[in-house]
Structure formats: C-alpha cells, structure tokens
Write a protein that holds these residues in place. Structure first.
Motif, mmCIF file in Angstrom:
data_model
loop_
_atom_site.group_PDB
_atom_site.id
_atom_site.type_symbol
_atom_site.label_atom_id
_atom_site.label_comp_id
_atom_site.label_asym_id
_atom_site.label_seq_id
_atom_site.Cartn_x
_atom_site.Cartn_y
_atom_site.Cartn_z
ATOM 1 N N PHE A 22 34.896 36.411 33.544
ATOM 2 C CA PHE A 22 35.821 35.496 34.141
ATOM 3 C C PHE A 22 37.236 36.066 34.283
ATOM 4 N N ILE A 23 37.914 36.884 33.200
ATOM 5 C CA ILE A 23 39.230 37.293 33.122
ATOM 6 C C ILE A 23 39.134 38.103 34.599
ATOM 7 N N ASN A 24 38.124 39.076 34.745
ATOM 8 C CA ASN A 24 38.130 40.022 35.904
ATOM 9 C C ASN A 24 38.212 39.193 37.384
ATOM 10 N N VAL A 25 37.193 38.190 37.298
ATOM 11 C CA VAL A 25 36.905 37.528 38.526
ATOM 12 C C VAL A 25 38.235 36.736 38.706
ATOM 13 N N HIS A 26 38.917 35.989 37.922
ATOM 14 C CA HIS A 26 40.312 35.509 38.044
ATOM 15 C C HIS A 26 41.247 36.238 38.397
ATOM 16 N N LYS A 27 41.288 37.481 37.620
ATOM 17 C CA LYS A 27 42.356 38.394 38.232
ATOM 18 C C LYS A 27 42.364 38.782 39.667
ATOM 19 N N ILE A 28 41.151 39.062 40.289
ATOM 20 C CA ILE A 28 41.014 39.510 41.316
ATOM 21 C C ILE A 28 40.999 38.307 42.715
ATOM 22 N N PHE A 29 40.280 37.118 42.218
ATOM 23 C CA PHE A 29 39.875 36.242 43.031
ATOM 24 C C PHE A 29 41.037 35.034 42.935
ATOM 25 N N GLY A 30 41.084 34.695 41.683
ATOM 26 C CA GLY A 30 42.020 33.296 41.321
ATOM 27 C C GLY A 30 40.912 32.233 41.027
ATOM 28 N N ALA A 31 41.085 31.425 40.040
ATOM 29 C CA ALA A 31 40.291 30.533 39.636
ATOM 30 C C ALA A 31 40.256 29.290 40.638
ATOM 31 N N SER A 32 40.995 28.948 41.384
ATOM 32 C CA SER A 32 41.135 28.057 42.308
ATOM 33 C C SER A 32 39.968 28.331 43.426
ATOM 34 N N ASN A 33 40.317 29.544 43.891
ATOM 35 C CA ASN A 33 39.400 30.149 45.155
ATOM 36 C C ASN A 33 37.999 30.232 44.716
ATOM 37 N N VAL A 34 37.641 30.581 43.296
ATOM 38 C CA VAL A 34 36.259 30.403 43.036
ATOM 39 C C VAL A 34 35.945 29.154 42.843
ATOM 40 N N THR A 35 36.615 28.180 42.334
ATOM 41 C CA THR A 35 36.461 26.674 42.096
ATOM 42 C C THR A 35 35.775 26.317 43.681
ATOM 43 N N LYS A 36 36.664 26.694 44.638
ATOM 44 C CA LYS A 36 36.419 26.019 45.995
ATOM 45 C C LYS A 36 35.010 26.574 46.529
ATOM 46 N N LEU A 37 34.824 27.964 46.375
ATOM 47 C CA LEU A 37 33.632 28.818 46.773
ATOM 48 C C LEU A 37 32.186 28.139 46.028
ATOM 49 N N LEU A 38 32.439 27.980 44.772
ATOM 50 C CA LEU A 38 31.312 27.187 44.138
ATOM 51 C C LEU A 38 31.135 25.944 44.633
ATOM 52 N N ASN A 39 32.133 25.129 44.892
ATOM 53 C CA ASN A 39 31.642 23.837 45.191
ATOM 54 C C ASN A 39 31.065 23.703 46.725
ATOM 55 N N GLU A 40 31.516 24.939 47.459
ATOM 56 C CA GLU A 40 30.935 24.860 48.944
ATOM 57 C C GLU A 40 29.463 25.079 49.036
ATOM 58 N N LEU A 41 28.846 26.104 47.863
ATOM 59 C CA LEU A 41 27.756 26.360 47.914
ATOM 60 C C LEU A 41 26.615 25.590 47.353
ATOM 61 N N LEU A 42 25.435 25.698 47.771
ATOM 62 C CA LEU A 42 24.326 25.052 47.132
ATOM 63 C C LEU A 42 24.136 25.331 45.856
ATOM 64 N N PRO A 43 23.791 24.408 44.855
ATOM 65 C CA PRO A 43 23.627 25.080 43.496
ATOM 66 C C PRO A 43 22.758 26.109 43.199
ATOM 67 N N HIS A 44 21.768 26.272 43.919
ATOM 68 C CA HIS A 44 20.849 27.567 43.871
ATOM 69 C C HIS A 44 21.486 28.874 44.391
ATOM 70 N N GLN A 45 22.606 28.618 44.971
ATOM 71 C CA GLN A 45 23.277 29.979 45.407
ATOM 72 C C GLN A 45 24.348 30.419 44.630
#
Length: 180
Positions: free
Chosen positions: A40-63
C-alpha cells in the motif's frame, strides 16, 4: 484475551498507514492485508489513496483484485525506476530475448553446418596438439557421380579447396563461394 481481539481487529495496511479506523466495509481491506504494508505504501506514493479509492469504487468487485495487483506492480516498478517504471523492465527483457534469439540462431546454424559435414572446427588451442582425437566420430566426405544436392545455406569460400579429392560437385570450378 485482549491480545487476540486486537489481532483479530487489526486494520488493513491502508488504514494503518493512513491512521484511520478500518471499518468492516473498508474497500482496501481485501487487497491490502496488514502483513503487506509496503504494497500500500508504494501504491499510495505513486497513485494516491483517493485515486485508488475512486478507481476501486468504479470497478466491479470481481475486477478489483486484478486492478490492485496491476497498480501494486506498476507502483513497485516506479519506485525502483521513477522514469520508466515497468516499461523499462519490459524493454530490458525484450532486448534480452532478442539477444538470446540471435545466439540460438547462431547455434542452430552451427548445428546445420556440422550435420552437413561443412563445419570447420576452430584450430586447436596452443599446447593441445598431442591430444588424441580418435574418440570423436568423424564422417568422411563421400560423393558418388551424378549426385547433386542444393544446400539451403551458404557454402564457405574454401569448401572446394578442402574437398578437392572428392571432385567438384557444383560444376563451376574456382573457389565455390556461391550462396544459394
């Protein structure tokens, strides 16, 4: 008993890093377990937690799992190589495959030349003149009259010179430097 309840309710790596309470419906919890904080530290450093949250909310659960794995891979590659990321690793691997393909092609060409008894072994190393080569099988060059086979590879320039006792099977005289 307090220690077992605290390990049971341990926050996911994302919530622990962000210093917030990990709720039962946390979108990060299935993908960022507490045992893998660096993911998570690497993902947060590169993409940001809010962007990852938005991305995951837009995807279907199996994706989501595939998306998180891709983000984690790219984030780790960007941490190692900030300019090229995983593209740098892919380019390196492609160059390595090309180099190995050339080596394989050269080895196959050597095998073909050897199988057709046109392989000229390199000269012996200094000091190895007395080594008995009787254990190595050598095929004699024998041609019968009227036999002609068109090779599908280039013939060395000195081929006829080495095999002059067998006769000139290519009919042309000279050095035999033809390439077919």
């Amino acid at each position: 008993m307090a220690s077992s309840s605290s390990s049971y309710n341990s926050p996911c790596a994302a919530c622990k890093f962000l210093r917030r309470k990990c709720l039962p419906g946390c979108i990060f919890a299935p993908y960022f377990p507490p045992e893998e904080p660096q993911k998570f530290i690497n993902v947060h450093k590169i993409f940001g937690a809010s962007n990852v949250t938005k991305l995951l909310n837009e995807l279907l659960p199996h994706q989501r799992e595939d998306a998180v794995n891709s983000l984690a891979y790219e984030a780790e590659a960007r941490v190692r190589d900030p300019v090229y990321g995983c593209v740098g690793a892919i380019s390196f691997l492609q160059r390595q495959v090309e180099r190995l393909q050339k080596e394989l092609d050269a080895a196959n060409a050597d095998l073909i030349r050897y199988a057709c008894n046109e392989y000229t072994p390199p000269p012996p190393l200094p000091g190895t003149q007395g080594i008995n080569m009787a254990g190595f099988r050598q095929r004699p060059v024998e041609f019968s009259r009227g036999f002609h086979q068109t090779p599908s590879f280039s013939i060395p320039n000195n081929w006829n010179d080495q095999n002059s006792s067998a006769g000139n099977i290519h009919g042309g005289g000279g050095g035999g430097g033809s390439s077919i």
